[in-house]
Scaffold this motif. Sequence first.
Motif, PDB file in Angstrom:
ATOM      1  N   CYS A  80     -93.135-115.931   9.630  1.00 46.18           N
ATOM      2  CA  CYS A  80     -93.106-114.523  10.011  1.00 46.18           C
ATOM      3  C   CYS A  80     -94.144-114.301  11.092  1.00 46.18           C
ATOM      4  O   CYS A  80     -95.329-114.561  10.881  1.00 46.18           O
TER       5      CYS A  80
ATOM      6  N   CYS B 297     -96.939-111.371   9.989  1.00 47.01           N
ATOM      7  CA  CYS B 297     -98.042-111.561   9.033  1.00 47.01           C
ATOM      8  C   CYS B 297     -98.401-113.023   8.805  1.00 47.01           C
ATOM      9  O   CYS B 297     -99.382-113.311   8.129  1.00 47.01           O
TER      10      CYS B 297
ATOM     11  N   ASN C 183     -96.653-115.345   7.139  1.00 46.01           N
ATOM     12  CA  ASN C 183     -96.041-115.941   5.952  1.00 46.01           C
ATOM     13  C   ASN C 183     -95.197-117.158   6.326  1.00 46.01           C
ATOM     14  O   ASN C 183     -94.379-117.117   7.245  1.00 46.01           O
TER      15      ASN C 183
ATOM     16  N   CYS D 290     -89.101-111.251   5.342  1.00 46.92           N
ATOM     17  CA  CYS D 290     -90.409-111.694   4.862  1.00 46.92           C
ATOM     18  C   CYS D 290     -90.740-110.996   3.547  1.00 46.92           C
ATOM     19  O   CYS D 290     -90.662-109.781   3.447  1.00 46.92           O
TER      20      CYS D 290
ATOM     21  N   TRP E  96     -93.631-110.835   2.227  1.00 46.53           N
ATOM     22  CA  TRP E  96     -94.964-110.245   2.274  1.00 46.53           C
ATOM     23  C   TRP E  96     -94.950-108.880   2.958  1.00 46.53           C
ATOM     24  O   TRP E  96     -95.485-107.926   2.425  1.00 46.53           O
ATOM     25  N   CYS E  97     -94.359-108.784   4.141  1.00 49.89           N
ATOM     26  CA  CYS E  97     -94.479-107.532   4.901  1.00 49.89           C
ATOM     27  C   CYS E  97     -93.149-106.842   5.106  1.00 49.89           C
ATOM     28  O   CYS E  97     -93.107-105.740   5.633  1.00 49.89           O
TER      29      CYS E  97
HETATM   30 ZN   LIG Z   1     -94.321-110.985   7.226  1.00 47.92          ZN
END
Ligand SMILES: [Zn+2]
Length: 86
Positions: free
Chosen positions: A14, A17, A19, A60, A62-63
Amino acid sequence: MAVGLPGEQTRWRCTRCGNLTRFDVVRSRRTKEYWHFDLGGDATVESSELLREVVEQVVCRWCGADDSIEIVPRPDAGGPTEETAG
Ligand SMILES: [Zn+2]
């Protein structure tokens, strides 16, 4: 336009971020299967051949970005080893 599948030397990353490890993947798979029924009518899929596979979306975990996934080399091929932004 979704990113393609990673290969033997590549992986997803990603760009927002950093990831490298956690993604939600939506994909379509067209398969040819051998269905073997018993005389009672229950089926078992005895073999499956992948005819076509299309990655439709990679998000993603995470984000939440779905437009920022890129293909990068794996660590053995000189790619990133840490999950950092930028
Ligand atoms: Zn991300």
